[in-house]
Write an enzyme that holds these catalytic residues in place. Sequence first.
Site, PDB file in Angstrom:
ATOM      1  N   HIS A 123       3.082  -4.022   4.354  1.00 24.38           N
ATOM      2  CA  HIS A 123       4.335  -3.258   4.356  1.00 24.38           C
ATOM      3  C   HIS A 123       5.110  -3.508   5.649  1.00 24.38           C
ATOM      4  CE1 HIS A 123       6.911   0.281   3.608  1.00 24.38           C
ATOM      5  NE2 HIS A 123       6.831   0.425   4.908  1.00 24.38           N
ATOM      6  N   GLU A 124       4.414  -3.467   6.765  1.00 27.40           N
ATOM      7  CA  GLU A 124       5.079  -3.696   8.054  1.00 27.40           C
ATOM      8  C   GLU A 124       5.602  -5.124   8.159  1.00 27.40           C
ATOM      9  OE1 GLU A 124       5.935  -1.239   9.854  1.00 27.40           O
ATOM     10  OE2 GLU A 124       4.720   0.146   8.684  1.00 27.40           O
ATOM     11  N   HIS A 155       8.917  -5.651   6.492  1.00 28.41           N
ATOM     12  CA  HIS A 155      10.113  -5.239   7.260  1.00 28.41           C
ATOM     13  C   HIS A 155      10.680  -6.420   8.045  1.00 28.41           C
ATOM     14  CE1 HIS A 155      10.215  -0.999   6.383  1.00 28.41           C
ATOM     15  NE2 HIS A 155       8.959  -0.838   6.765  1.00 28.41           N
ATOM     16  N   GLU A 198      12.494   1.447   2.500  1.00 30.93           N
ATOM     17  CA  GLU A 198      11.099   1.695   2.168  1.00 30.93           C
ATOM     18  C   GLU A 198      10.845   1.507   0.681  1.00 30.93           C
ATOM     19  OE1 GLU A 198       8.546   2.423   4.244  1.00 30.93           O
ATOM     20  OE2 GLU A 198       9.859   2.306   5.962  1.00 30.93           O
TER      21      GLU A 198
END
Length: 169
Positions: free
Chosen positions: A110-111, A114, A165
Amino acid sequence: MERAPVTGRWRFVCVSEEYEAELGRTSYQHVMQDYHDQILRPDDPRHKMVGRVLERLLPNSGLKGDVEFHVIDDDEELNAFVIPGNKIFVFSGIMPFCNNEDGLASILGHEIAHNVAHHAQENASLPYLMTLILGLVTFFIDNSAQLTQIVLSYGLELPNSRTQEVRQS
């Protein structure tokens, strides 16, 4: 307007990747200064675990360039984050909630997403867009600027991070 990598979502970006990189360098300096005494050593088992997971994720992540990661010894903080320049930070407090390396992989993935999607570049562009829109609204519709304040609150502060998100889920 451009399409975001991977998702194809339309977004406004008006700052360069060079500007994003500078934001990353500045942020990195601040984070390292703020947490310098809490950064775990590479021989710590938690640091090694993050390294193992990143070794699995990075070859297919879409990230370009070297990746640097740090684990911050803070058992109260349930978080991880990434800054431009492929600098990943994981707080030790989130690791028990991961249960295992697969759980940690979902957080790190997930990070990483980004950075792949250049969300920092998008976030840095948003004030320019809002300034333009609010200037037009104030000029043509609302000379008192009350509507401008409402738009600022709801346009900048509330929805932006959730939109990004949801797209990464």
